[in-house]
Motif scaffolding. Structure first.
Motif, short mmCIF file in Angstrom:
data_model
loop_
_atom_site.label_atom_id
_atom_site.label_comp_id
_atom_site.label_asym_id
_atom_site.label_seq_id
_atom_site.Cartn_x
_atom_site.Cartn_y
_atom_site.Cartn_z
N MET A 1 -3.76 -0.39 -9.20
CA MET A 1 -2.70 0.04 -8.31
C MET A 1 -2.46 1.53 -8.46
SD MET A 1 0.06 -3.01 -8.77
CE MET A 1 1.22 -2.17 -7.73
N PRO A 2 -2.04 2.23 -7.40
CA PRO A 2 -1.75 3.65 -7.52
C PRO A 2 -0.53 3.89 -8.39
CG PRO A 2 -1.07 2.80 -5.36
CD PRO A 2 -1.83 1.71 -6.04
N THR A 3 -0.47 5.10 -8.97
CA THR A 3 0.65 5.40 -9.84
C THR A 3 1.84 5.96 -9.07
OG1 THR A 3 -0.27 7.59 -10.27
CG2 THR A 3 -0.84 5.83 -11.81
N PRO B 1 2.18 -10.28 -2.77
CA PRO B 1 3.49 -10.86 -3.09
C PRO B 1 4.40 -9.82 -3.73
CG PRO B 1 1.71 -12.31 -3.81
CD PRO B 1 1.07 -11.03 -3.39
N VAL B 2 5.66 -9.86 -3.37
CA VAL B 2 6.60 -8.81 -3.80
C VAL B 2 7.18 -9.12 -5.17
CG1 VAL B 2 8.81 -7.70 -3.29
CG2 VAL B 2 7.17 -8.13 -1.46
N VAL B 3 7.18 -8.10 -6.04
CA VAL B 3 7.87 -8.15 -7.32
C VAL B 3 8.95 -7.07 -7.28
CG1 VAL B 3 7.70 -8.01 -9.82
CG2 VAL B 3 5.77 -8.87 -8.49
N LEU B 4 10.19 -7.47 -7.35
CA LEU B 4 11.32 -6.55 -7.33
C LEU B 4 11.69 -6.20 -8.76
CD1 LEU B 4 13.47 -5.25 -5.40
CD2 LEU B 4 14.87 -7.27 -5.81
N LEU B 5 11.60 -4.90 -9.10
CA LEU B 5 11.93 -4.44 -10.44
C LEU B 5 13.34 -3.85 -10.44
CD1 LEU B 5 8.64 -2.63 -11.58
CD2 LEU B 5 9.26 -5.04 -11.78
N LEU B 6 14.23 -4.43 -11.24
CA LEU B 6 15.60 -3.95 -11.36
C LEU B 6 15.73 -3.27 -12.72
CD1 LEU B 6 17.40 -7.15 -10.00
CD2 LEU B 6 16.75 -5.09 -8.73
N GLN B 7 16.02 -1.97 -12.71
CA GLN B 7 15.95 -1.17 -13.92
C GLN B 7 17.25 -1.14 -14.70
OE1 GLN B 7 12.73 -1.48 -13.94
NE2 GLN B 7 12.69 0.46 -15.06
N GLY B 8 17.18 -0.52 -15.88
CA GLY B 8 18.31 -0.49 -16.80
C GLY B 8 19.37 0.52 -16.41
N GLN B 9 20.43 0.52 -17.17
CA GLN B 9 21.62 1.34 -16.92
C GLN B 9 21.26 2.82 -16.85
OE1 GLN B 9 25.00 0.49 -19.50
NE2 GLN B 9 25.39 2.68 -19.67
N ALA C 1 0.61 -1.27 -14.66
CA ALA C 1 -0.03 -2.27 -15.51
C ALA C 1 -0.06 -3.66 -14.90
CB ALA C 1 0.68 -2.34 -16.87
N LEU C 2 0.82 -3.94 -13.96
CA LEU C 2 0.83 -5.26 -13.33
C LEU C 2 -0.49 -5.49 -12.59
CD1 LEU C 2 4.45 -5.63 -11.92
CD2 LEU C 2 3.37 -7.10 -13.60
N PRO C 3 -0.92 -6.73 -12.50
CA PRO C 3 -2.18 -7.00 -11.80
C PRO C 3 -2.15 -6.51 -10.37
CG PRO C 3 -1.42 -8.94 -13.01
CD PRO C 3 -0.30 -7.94 -13.05
N GLY C 4 -3.33 -6.23 -9.83
CA GLY C 4 -3.44 -5.79 -8.45
C GLY C 4 -3.01 -6.88 -7.47
N ARG C 5 -3.05 -6.53 -6.20
CA ARG C 5 -2.64 -7.45 -5.13
C ARG C 5 -1.17 -7.84 -5.29
NH1 ARG C 5 -7.11 -8.95 -7.30
NH2 ARG C 5 -6.20 -10.77 -8.33
N THR C 6 -0.37 -6.89 -5.78
CA THR C 6 1.06 -7.11 -5.94
C THR C 6 1.80 -5.96 -5.27
OG1 THR C 6 0.71 -8.20 -8.07
CG2 THR C 6 2.93 -7.42 -7.61
N ARG C 7 2.84 -6.29 -4.54
CA ARG C 7 3.67 -5.27 -3.89
C ARG C 7 4.93 -5.10 -4.75
NH1 ARG C 7 6.44 -5.99 2.07
NH2 ARG C 7 6.80 -3.79 2.57
N ALA D 1 2.53 -6.84 -19.22
CA ALA D 1 1.93 -7.03 -17.89
C ALA D 1 1.12 -8.31 -17.86
CB ALA D 1 1.06 -5.83 -17.53
N GLY D 2 0.42 -8.62 -18.96
CA GLY D 2 -0.32 -9.88 -19.02
C GLY D 2 0.61 -11.07 -18.98
N LEU D 3 1.68 -11.01 -19.78
CA LEU D 3 2.65 -12.10 -19.79
C LEU D 3 3.27 -12.32 -18.42
CD1 LEU D 3 4.68 -11.44 -23.08
CD2 LEU D 3 3.36 -13.50 -22.57
N VAL D 4 3.75 -11.20 -17.84
CA VAL D 4 4.44 -11.31 -16.56
C VAL D 4 3.47 -11.69 -15.46
CG1 VAL D 4 5.74 -9.99 -14.83
CG2 VAL D 4 6.26 -9.71 -17.25
N GLY D 5 2.27 -11.09 -15.48
CA GLY D 5 1.27 -11.42 -14.46
C GLY D 5 0.90 -12.89 -14.50
N ASP D 6 0.70 -13.43 -15.69
CA ASP D 6 0.37 -14.86 -15.81
C ASP D 6 1.53 -15.72 -15.34
OD1 ASP D 6 -2.10 -14.20 -16.83
OD2 ASP D 6 -1.56 -14.60 -18.92
#
Length: 269
Positions: free
Chosen positions: A1-3, A33-41, A54-60, A261-266
Motif C-alpha cells: 500500500m502507498p504511504t 474492504p474499509v478499515v476505519l482507524l480511530l486514533q488516540g487522544q 503494514a496492513l495487508p493490501g487490498r484494504t481501504r 498487522a498480522g494479528l489484525v489482518g488475520d
C-alpha cells in the motif's frame, strides 16, 4: 500500500460542542474492504502511518479525528464527547458511501469505537480495541507518576516521559522521528476537548451491547492504560478475543506494527 493518502475528504459533521462549523478530514488509502482507524487522544493522522502501510493490501484504510490533522473547527465551552466522535465516524462512512466497515480503535479511539459499535451496530463489521479501557468507575487507572508525566507533556522532560510511556527507550533511540509523532497535537483548546472526551467516557454499560466480533489487543507493559483494562473489556464484550503483547508499551501499534498487522489482518480476514 502507498504511504501517502490517495485521497483526503473533508466531511461536515455535527457542530455540537463546537464554536462554529466543523469539518473532519478523512484520509483514505488503498482499495477494498474499509478499515476505519480511530486514533488516540490529540494524536494526528500521521500516528497511523505505520499501521496503514503494514496492513495487508487490498484494504481501504480511512483515518480521521475531529480537531487533528487537516480537520477544521474548534470546541466550544461544552467540549467534546466520545459519542460525538462516534457520530463523526458515521458521517465519514456516509460521505464515503460505506455502509459497513471494520473498525480499529486505539487508546481514546478505542473508547470512541465502543460507542460506535454499541450504538451503530449495523455500521461495524469486525472490531479491534487497542490499548484502551472501559472508562468510568470500572477503569483501572494509571499510577500517579504517569499522571504527573501527562500533566507536564508540554515540557522537554514531559515529552521524553511521554515517549517512554509509548515505546521502549531502545526503540525510541533507533526511531526518534517516528516516536516524536506520538505527541499531542492541535491547539490547547482541542487538546483539552480531547482530554475531556476521553476522561469523561464511561462505556461499561455499552460493552455487552457490542455485537461485532471483537479483538482486544494490549501491551503487557502499558503503564498509560494498564493491561488489566484489556481483560475487563474482553470479559465484558460477548465472545471477545484477547491478545496481550509481551514487552509492548502503549504505542505497540508502531513498535510492534509487523506483529500487529498480522494479528489484525488475520482477524479481519
Amino acid at each position: 500500500m502507498p504511504t501517502e493518502p490517495t485521497a483526503r475528504v473533508l466531511v461536515p459533521v455535527d457542530p455540537a460542542g463546537a464554536d462554529g462549523p466543523v469539518e473532519v478530514a478523512a484520509d483514505v488509502t488503498g482499495t477494498g474492504p474499509v478499515v476505519l482507524l480511530l486514533q488516540g487522544q490529540s494524536l494526528g493522522p500521521e500516528t497511523a502511518a505505520g499501521l496503514v502501510t503494514a496492513l495487508p493490501g487490498r484494504t481501504r484504510v480511512v483515518v480521521h479525528t475531529r480537531g487533528t490533522g487537516a480537520s477544521t473547527g474548534g470546541p466550544g465551552p461544552d467540549g467534546w464527547t466520545t459519542a460525538l466522535f462516534a457520530a463523526d465516524a458515521v458521517a465519514v462512512l456516509d460521505a464515503l458511501g460505506v455502509a459497513r466497515a471494520h473498525v480499529h480503535g486505539f487508546s481514546m479511539g478505542g473508547r470512541v469505537a465502543q460507542v460506535l459499535a454499541a450504538r451503530f451496530p449495523e455500521r461495524v463489521d469486525r472490531l479491534v480495541l487497542g490499548a484502551t479501557g472501559p472508562g468510568g468507575a470500572q477503569e483501572v487507572p494509571c499510577d500517579d507518576a504517569v499522571s504527573r508525566t501527562l500533566r507536564h507533556a508540554g515540557s522537554a522532560a514531559g515529552r521524553q516521559g511521554l515517549a517512554d510511556l509509548f515505546f521502549t527507550p531502545a526503540w525510541s533511540a533507533r526511531n526518534p522521528e517516528v516516536a516524536a509523532r506520538f505527541a499531542p497535537t492541535g491547539t490547547p483548546r482541542v487538546r483539552r476537548a480531547h482530554h475531556g472526551a476521553s476522561t469523561g467516557h464511561d462505556g461499561w454499560h455499552l460493552l455487552p451491547l457490542v455485537a461485532a466480533r471483537t479483538l482486544v489487543v494490549h501491551g503487557g507493559d502499558d503503564r498509560l492504560t494498564p493491561p488489566a483494562n484489556a481483560r475487563l473489556l474482553a470479559d465484558r464484550i460477548p465472545a471477545a478475543e484477547l491478545v496481550v503483547l509481551d514487552g509492548a508499551r502503549h504505542g505497540y501499534v508502531e513498535e510492534f506494527r509487523t506483529q500487529v498487522a498480522g494479528l489484525v489482518g488475520d482477524f479481519l480476514g
